[in-house]
Design an enzyme around this catalytic site. Structure first.
Site, PDB file in Angstrom:
ATOM      1  N   ARG A  23       0.819  -1.219   0.000  1.00  0.00           N
ATOM      2  CA  ARG A  23       0.000   0.000   0.000  1.00  0.00           C
ATOM      3  C   ARG A  23       0.853   1.269   0.000  1.00  0.00           C
ATOM      4  O   ARG A  23       0.379   2.332  -0.334  1.00  0.00           O
ATOM      5  CB  ARG A  23      -0.906   0.030   1.236  1.00  0.00           C
ATOM      6  N   GLN A  46       2.315  25.325  19.108  1.00  0.00           N
ATOM      7  CA  GLN A  46       1.851  25.927  17.865  1.00  0.00           C
ATOM      8  C   GLN A  46       2.444  25.159  16.687  1.00  0.00           C
ATOM      9  O   GLN A  46       3.575  24.682  16.768  1.00  0.00           O
ATOM     10  CB  GLN A  46       2.331  27.384  17.841  1.00  0.00           C
ATOM     11  N   ASN A  48       2.947  25.506  12.341  1.00  0.00           N
ATOM     12  CA  ASN A  48       2.918  26.483  11.248  1.00  0.00           C
ATOM     13  C   ASN A  48       3.291  25.811   9.938  1.00  0.00           C
ATOM     14  O   ASN A  48       4.034  24.830   9.930  1.00  0.00           O
ATOM     15  CB  ASN A  48       3.924  27.612  11.511  1.00  0.00           C
ATOM     16  N   ARG A  59      14.403  32.356   3.356  1.00  0.00           N
ATOM     17  CA  ARG A  59      13.785  32.908   4.565  1.00  0.00           C
ATOM     18  C   ARG A  59      14.778  32.718   5.703  1.00  0.00           C
ATOM     19  O   ARG A  59      15.251  31.613   5.940  1.00  0.00           O
ATOM     20  CB  ARG A  59      12.480  32.192   4.892  1.00  0.00           C
ATOM     21  N   HIS A  62      16.176  33.626  11.375  1.00  0.00           N
ATOM     22  CA  HIS A  62      15.231  34.093  12.387  1.00  0.00           C
ATOM     23  C   HIS A  62      15.436  33.401  13.731  1.00  0.00           C
ATOM     24  O   HIS A  62      15.859  32.253  13.786  1.00  0.00           O
ATOM     25  CB  HIS A  62      13.793  33.816  11.946  1.00  0.00           C
ATOM     26  N   LYS A  72      12.203  24.450  17.649  1.00  0.00           N
ATOM     27  CA  LYS A  72      11.479  24.225  16.392  1.00  0.00           C
ATOM     28  C   LYS A  72      11.756  22.794  15.944  1.00  0.00           C
ATOM     29  O   LYS A  72      12.871  22.308  16.055  1.00  0.00           O
ATOM     30  CB  LYS A  72      11.954  25.172  15.290  1.00  0.00           C
ATOM     31  N   HIS A 119      17.482  30.308  12.606  1.00  0.00           N
ATOM     32  CA  HIS A 119      17.024  29.330  11.626  1.00  0.00           C
ATOM     33  C   HIS A 119      16.637  30.016  10.330  1.00  0.00           C
ATOM     34  O   HIS A 119      16.047  31.089  10.328  1.00  0.00           O
ATOM     35  CB  HIS A 119      15.803  28.593  12.203  1.00  0.00           C
ATOM     36  N   TYR A 132       6.212  23.352  10.613  1.00  0.00           N
ATOM     37  CA  TYR A 132       6.903  23.625  11.878  1.00  0.00           C
ATOM     38  C   TYR A 132       6.039  23.218  13.061  1.00  0.00           C
ATOM     39  O   TYR A 132       4.854  23.540  13.088  1.00  0.00           O
ATOM     40  CB  TYR A 132       7.056  25.125  12.092  1.00  0.00           C
ATOM     41  N   LYS A 168      12.732  42.550   4.899  1.00  0.00           N
ATOM     42  CA  LYS A 168      13.152  42.354   6.285  1.00  0.00           C
ATOM     43  C   LYS A 168      14.324  41.381   6.355  1.00  0.00           C
ATOM     44  O   LYS A 168      15.322  41.646   7.027  1.00  0.00           O
ATOM     45  CB  LYS A 168      11.974  41.849   7.135  1.00  0.00           C
ATOM     46  N   ASP A 169      14.232  40.234   5.653  1.00  0.00           N
ATOM     47  CA  ASP A 169      15.316  39.254   5.685  1.00  0.00           C
ATOM     48  C   ASP A 169      16.582  39.784   5.006  1.00  0.00           C
ATOM     49  O   ASP A 169      17.691  39.464   5.423  1.00  0.00           O
ATOM     50  CB  ASP A 169      14.889  37.942   5.039  1.00  0.00           C
TER      51      ASP A 169
END
Length: 177
Positions: A23, A46, A48, A59, A62, A72, A119, A132, A168-169
């Site tokens: 399968r 949380q 994401n 990205r 951060h 994370k 990260h 995440y 921003k990055d």
């Protein structure tokens, strides 16, 4: 699951151990008990998803500032990306070092990132999704970042110059200890 610690203490590449049959396969990708055996934080508050339309999207880098620093646990669920972490823990033997790992839907690898790490990632395919699980609620005031091409770290990105990056990055400051 197979836990492989990276050269950065406390950061793990976690591989699925699929059980296959006609399968397809079945695999556990999260088990609180197994994470606790490696003394990893299992407090997930949380989840994401990051959708990235184009190959070459970058990205990062951060992090959340204390006291909102977060664990994370990231996995590529569609497409492919090169995931990078930097150890920002001043008391760590690997402070200021980085490592990267390719996460793809095919290799089913995940990356466990401890508190105190920056990260970021670069997509290697169009239409890439990153999932995440995080240990802290996002707090805008605690957001921090380091420029993706900071010469102090000399991160080697597979594609090089990003094709897509936010202002921003692009404009995070260079790292200062």
């Amino acid at each position: 699951m197979i836990f492989n610690e990276t050269k950065l203490k406390g950061a793990y590449i976690i591989e699925a151990a699929p059980v296959k049959d006609n399968r397809g396969f079945f695999s556990r990708v999260w088990c609180k008990r197994e994470f606790e055996e490696y003394e990893l934080d299992t407090n997930i508050v949380q989840c994401n998803i990051s959708y990235n339309l184009k190959k070459g999207t970058l990205r990062g880098m951060h992090y959340q500032k204390n006291p909102y620093s977060e664990v994370k646990y990231v996995r590529c669920i569609k497409g492919a990306l090169y995931d990078v972490i930097i150890d920002m823990r001043e008391n760590s033997k690997t402070f200021g070092q980085w490592t990267g790992v390719e996460l793809t839907e095919e290799n089913r690898k995940a990356l466990y990132i401890p508190k105190g790490f920056a990260h970021g990632f670069e997509t290697l395919m169009d239409n890439t999704y990153l999932y995440y699980q995080v240990s802290e609620y996002y707090k805008t005031d605690a957001e921090g970042g380091i420029r993706w091409n900071d010469p102090q770290f000399n991160i080697i990105w597979p594609i090089g110059e990003p094709k897509v990056i936010s202002n921003k990055d692009k404009n995070w400051p260079l790292f200062k200890k």
